[in-house]
Design a protein around this motif. Structure first.
Motif, PDB file in Angstrom:
ATOM      1  N   VAL A  22      30.299  38.538  32.412  1.00  8.45           N
ATOM      2  CA  VAL A  22      30.509  39.316  33.425  1.00  8.45           C
ATOM      3  C   VAL A  22      31.907  39.138  34.181  1.00  8.45           C
ATOM      4  N   SER A  23      32.744  38.660  33.237  1.00  9.28           N
ATOM      5  CA  SER A  23      34.127  38.409  33.804  1.00  9.28           C
ATOM      6  C   SER A  23      34.839  39.491  34.437  1.00  9.28           C
ATOM      7  N   ILE A  24      34.697  40.922  34.230  1.00 11.17           N
ATOM      8  CA  ILE A  24      35.457  41.816  34.750  1.00 11.17           C
ATOM      9  C   ILE A  24      35.039  41.878  36.276  1.00 11.17           C
ATOM     10  N   VAL A  25      33.802  42.105  36.404  1.00 14.63           N
ATOM     11  CA  VAL A  25      33.316  42.042  37.771  1.00 14.63           C
ATOM     12  C   VAL A  25      33.439  40.927  38.620  1.00 14.63           C
ATOM     13  N   ARG A  42      35.955  38.747  38.294  1.00 11.14           N
ATOM     14  CA  ARG A  42      37.633  38.905  38.831  1.00 11.14           C
ATOM     15  C   ARG A  42      37.609  39.971  40.042  1.00 11.14           C
ATOM     16  N   ASP A  43      37.009  41.148  39.946  1.00 15.96           N
ATOM     17  CA  ASP A  43      37.132  42.112  40.852  1.00 15.96           C
ATOM     18  C   ASP A  43      36.726  41.667  42.243  1.00 15.96           C
ATOM     19  N   ALA A  44      35.596  40.981  42.146  1.00 13.30           N
ATOM     20  CA  ALA A  44      35.029  40.337  43.444  1.00 13.30           C
ATOM     21  C   ALA A  44      35.960  39.217  43.986  1.00 13.30           C
ATOM     22  N   ARG A  51      41.481  38.982  49.505  1.00 10.43           N
ATOM     23  CA  ARG A  51      42.235  39.861  50.538  1.00 10.43           C
ATOM     24  C   ARG A  51      41.388  39.674  51.678  1.00 10.43           C
ATOM     25  N   ALA A  52      40.205  39.672  51.731  1.00  8.83           N
ATOM     26  CA  ALA A  52      39.270  39.524  52.852  1.00  8.83           C
ATOM     27  C   ALA A  52      39.533  38.482  53.714  1.00  8.83           C
ATOM     28  N   VAL A  53      39.796  37.280  52.942  1.00 11.59           N
ATOM     29  CA  VAL A  53      40.001  36.022  53.688  1.00 11.59           C
ATOM     30  C   VAL A  53      41.515  35.857  54.077  1.00 11.59           C
ATOM     31  N   THR A  54      42.258  36.167  53.373  1.00 15.95           N
ATOM     32  CA  THR A  54      43.824  35.928  53.609  1.00 15.95           C
ATOM     33  C   THR A  54      44.503  37.042  54.480  1.00 15.95           C
ATOM     34  N   GLY A  55      44.042  38.168  53.970  1.00 17.05           N
ATOM     35  CA  GLY A  55      44.746  39.572  54.385  1.00 17.05           C
ATOM     36  C   GLY A  55      45.942  39.522  53.303  1.00 17.05           C
ATOM     37  N   ARG A  56      45.919  39.087  52.143  1.00 14.65           N
ATOM     38  CA  ARG A  56      47.013  39.254  51.251  1.00 14.65           C
ATOM     39  C   ARG A  56      46.418  39.783  49.954  1.00 14.65           C
ATOM     40  N   PRO A  57      47.294  40.294  48.820  1.00 16.78           N
ATOM     41  CA  PRO A  57      46.668  40.625  47.521  1.00 16.78           C
ATOM     42  C   PRO A  57      46.794  39.322  46.931  1.00 16.78           C
ATOM     43  N   LEU A  58      45.640  39.478  45.890  1.00 14.09           N
ATOM     44  CA  LEU A  58      45.638  38.416  44.812  1.00 14.09           C
ATOM     45  C   LEU A  58      46.651  38.301  43.946  1.00 14.09           C
ATOM     46  N   VAL A  59      47.477  37.566  43.499  1.00 16.35           N
ATOM     47  CA  VAL A  59      48.625  37.515  42.628  1.00 16.35           C
ATOM     48  C   VAL A  59      48.171  36.827  41.445  1.00 16.35           C
ATOM     49  N   LYS A  60      47.573  35.584  41.434  1.00 14.72           N
ATOM     50  CA  LYS A  60      46.960  34.971  40.360  1.00 14.72           C
ATOM     51  C   LYS A  60      45.702  34.170  40.558  1.00 14.72           C
ATOM     52  N   LEU A  61      44.625  34.550  39.709  1.00 19.34           N
ATOM     53  CA  LEU A  61      43.372  33.807  39.708  1.00 19.34           C
ATOM     54  C   LEU A  61      43.379  32.778  38.789  1.00 19.34           C
ATOM     55  N   VAL A  62      43.182  31.484  39.105  1.00 20.70           N
ATOM     56  CA  VAL A  62      43.084  30.546  38.145  1.00 20.70           C
ATOM     57  C   VAL A  62      41.878  30.645  36.937  1.00 20.70           C
TER      58      VAL A  62
END
Length: 235
Positions: A12-15, A17-19, A25-36
């Motif tokens: 369920v990798s797509i879902v 990643r979206d989560a 964004r909810a925690v940092t107020g910034r968009p996610l650029v890179k997910l390890v």
């Protein structure tokens, strides 16, 4: 009997990643650029590394806030899991067949946080074969090898049986899972259904390597090979 979840039982990798995007964004107020990349690591580890590679200095409250946000974001997408994800080939038959073995208790050892692991398996009807109270999960701030030992301790407390490498079997798809079994104290059945090849899994030290879970009889036979009737009360 310990099962890894992602790319062993479900994809369920797509879902997921979206989560992560929403939680970041909810925690940092910034968009996610890179997910390890997950690579078999716990969510707690992925969160800290993701914060770092995106230039966020982790503070004391970041992990609990991120875990809560990740659980909420994934739950909001629960209807997408079955539509955009899949159960891995043979997963249900394998779980069902192992459940018929005398003295075997099945649970999970996963980098995914508990609430999300339950939603992932429930979406494909796999949850009924698993005792979620005995597992190890990604919100716990331990290495996966330590999580294996935590799960063994929970099973010992519940079932009154000591669990060691003689009666604990892990099924997973990554070389990290193999390392987890070797360090944490479990026999290892590796399936080449994820990002690791069969050769990689053998080289890492897996006891048995299967191409996938599509042949439930092979899975049961592998468990029988690694355990005996006297010690097959495995978790």
């Amino acid at each position: 009997m310990l099962w890894n979840v992602d790319l062993t039982l479900v994809d369920v990798s797509i879902v997921t990643r979206d989560a992560y995007v929403e939680a970041f964004r909810a925690v940092t107020g910034r968009p996610l650029v890179k997910l390890v990349p997950p690579m078999g690591r716990p969510d707690s580890e992925i969160i800290f590394e993701t914060l770092a590679v995106n230039g966020v200095v982790a503070e004391d409250d970041h992990l609990p806030r991120f875990l809560d946000a990740l659980a909420a974001a994934f739950a909001d997408r629960r209807k997408r899991i079955a539509k955009e994800g899949r159960a891995m080939a043979g997963a249900k038959d394998a779980l069902r067949s192992v459940a018929r073995l005398d003295g075997v208790t099945q649970t999970v050892l996963t980098g995914t946080i508990k609430s999300n692991a339950m939603l992932k398996l429930r979406a494909f009807g796999l949850d009924k074969y698993v005792d979620f109270e005995l597992g190890g999960y990604g919100e716990e701030p331990y290495s996966k090898a330590s999580l294996l030992q935590v799960a063994q301790g929970r099973a010992r407390d519940r079932l009154g049986v000591p669990f060691t490498a003689d009666n604990t079997v892990l099924i997973g798809d990554s070389t990290r899972d193999v390392q987890t079994a070797r360090i944490g104290g479990a026999k290892m059945i590796a399936v080449a259904s994820g990002r690791s090849t069969a050769a990689d899994l053998r080289e890492a030290g897996a006891d048995i390597v299967l191409p996938d879970l599509s042949n439930a009889a092979e899975v049961v036979a592998a468990i029988a090979t690694l355990t005996t009737p006297l010690d097959r009360k495995a978790v």
